[in-house]
Design a protein around this motif. Sequence first.
Motif, short mmCIF file in Angstrom:
data_model
loop_
_atom_site.label_atom_id
_atom_site.label_comp_id
_atom_site.label_asym_id
_atom_site.label_seq_id
_atom_site.Cartn_x
_atom_site.Cartn_y
_atom_site.Cartn_z
N GLN A 1 5.09 58.84 33.41
CA GLN A 1 5.16 57.85 34.47
C GLN A 1 4.65 58.42 35.79
OE1 GLN A 1 6.23 54.62 34.70
NE2 GLN A 1 6.55 54.40 32.49
N VAL A 2 3.97 57.57 36.52
CA VAL A 2 3.48 57.95 37.84
C VAL A 2 4.01 56.94 38.85
CG1 VAL A 2 1.46 58.28 39.30
CG2 VAL A 2 1.38 59.01 36.90
N GLN A 3 4.53 57.45 39.95
CA GLN A 3 4.99 56.58 41.02
C GLN A 3 4.02 56.70 42.19
OE1 GLN A 3 7.36 59.02 39.68
NE2 GLN A 3 7.62 57.45 38.12
N LEU A 4 3.73 55.56 42.79
CA LEU A 4 2.82 55.51 43.94
C LEU A 4 3.56 54.89 45.12
CD1 LEU A 4 -0.32 54.11 42.11
CD2 LEU A 4 0.01 56.46 42.85
N VAL A 5 3.50 55.56 46.25
CA VAL A 5 4.15 55.05 47.45
C VAL A 5 3.10 54.93 48.55
CG1 VAL A 5 5.91 55.43 49.19
CG2 VAL A 5 6.35 56.07 46.81
N GLU A 6 2.90 53.69 48.99
CA GLU A 6 1.91 53.43 50.05
C GLU A 6 2.59 53.41 51.41
OE1 GLU A 6 0.50 50.36 46.74
OE2 GLU A 6 2.44 50.96 47.61
N SER A 7 1.82 53.72 52.42
CA SER A 7 2.29 53.63 53.79
C SER A 7 1.10 53.40 54.71
CB SER A 7 3.05 54.89 54.20
OG SER A 7 2.21 56.02 54.13
N GLY A 8 1.39 53.04 55.95
CA GLY A 8 0.34 52.92 56.94
C GLY A 8 -0.05 51.51 57.32
N GLY A 9 0.51 50.53 56.63
CA GLY A 9 0.18 49.16 56.97
C GLY A 9 0.82 48.76 58.29
N GLY A 10 0.43 47.59 58.77
CA GLY A 10 1.00 47.11 60.02
C GLY A 10 0.15 46.02 60.64
N LEU A 11 0.47 45.72 61.88
CA LEU A 11 -0.24 44.69 62.64
C LEU A 11 -1.22 45.35 63.59
CD1 LEU A 11 -0.58 41.74 63.62
CD2 LEU A 11 1.34 42.17 65.18
N VAL A 12 -2.45 44.88 63.57
CA VAL A 12 -3.48 45.44 64.45
C VAL A 12 -4.38 44.31 64.93
CG1 VAL A 12 -5.05 45.94 62.53
CG2 VAL A 12 -5.20 47.29 64.63
N GLN A 13 -4.94 44.48 66.10
CA GLN A 13 -5.87 43.48 66.61
C GLN A 13 -7.24 43.66 65.97
OE1 GLN A 13 -5.82 43.85 70.93
NE2 GLN A 13 -4.35 42.16 71.07
N ALA A 14 -7.98 42.59 65.94
CA ALA A 14 -9.34 42.66 65.40
C ALA A 14 -10.14 43.72 66.15
CB ALA A 14 -10.02 41.30 65.54
N THR A 112 1.36 47.59 50.69
CA THR A 112 1.66 47.68 52.11
C THR A 112 0.86 46.58 52.81
OG1 THR A 112 1.76 49.17 54.03
CG2 THR A 112 -0.15 49.40 52.60
N LEU A 113 1.50 45.89 53.73
CA LEU A 113 0.89 44.73 54.35
C LEU A 113 0.05 45.12 55.56
CD1 LEU A 113 0.59 41.64 54.47
CD2 LEU A 113 2.67 41.60 55.89
N VAL A 114 -1.17 44.63 55.59
CA VAL A 114 -2.06 44.80 56.74
C VAL A 114 -2.32 43.42 57.33
CG1 VAL A 114 -4.37 45.46 57.48
CG2 VAL A 114 -3.13 46.89 55.83
N THR A 115 -2.02 43.28 58.60
CA THR A 115 -2.25 42.01 59.29
C THR A 115 -3.17 42.26 60.49
OG1 THR A 115 -0.05 41.22 58.65
CG2 THR A 115 -1.19 40.03 60.41
N VAL A 116 -4.28 41.56 60.51
CA VAL A 116 -5.25 41.71 61.59
C VAL A 116 -5.27 40.41 62.40
CG1 VAL A 116 -7.61 42.28 62.21
CG2 VAL A 116 -6.61 43.23 60.12
#
Length: 118
Positions: A1-14, A112-116
């Motif tokens: 088994q492999v576990q993947l943990v994402e990070s770094g997403g967020g809200l950013v302006q165009a 991870t959610l990225v919102t632009v």
Amino acid sequence: QVQLVESGGGLVQAGGSLRLSCVASGTVFSRNLFGYYRQAPGKQRELVATITSAGSTNYLDSVKGRFTISRDNAKNTVYLQMSSLKPEDTAEYYCHIQNEYPPYLSYGGKGTLVTVSS
């Protein structure tokens, strides 16, 4: 088994930038391909970028020249540097790892959610 943990997403302006990271743990294959998928609300999932164990990369046409995928094999980590972000880049981004030899086992992260914003 492999576990993947994402990070770094967020809200950013165009026009802004974000860097996503994904750390793999567990039984990580000696030769593997890392990738990032994304899925926007109401849209199909699409493959954004991949990087092989040898460092070869591929990108979705719409992100070429703006996104860069890289990896640190010693840390079992993949990065997605995203620049010149556009509102249409808004999506949940999922890390993916796949063995490069049979049986081609693959695993995905939780996203991870990225919102632009425009």
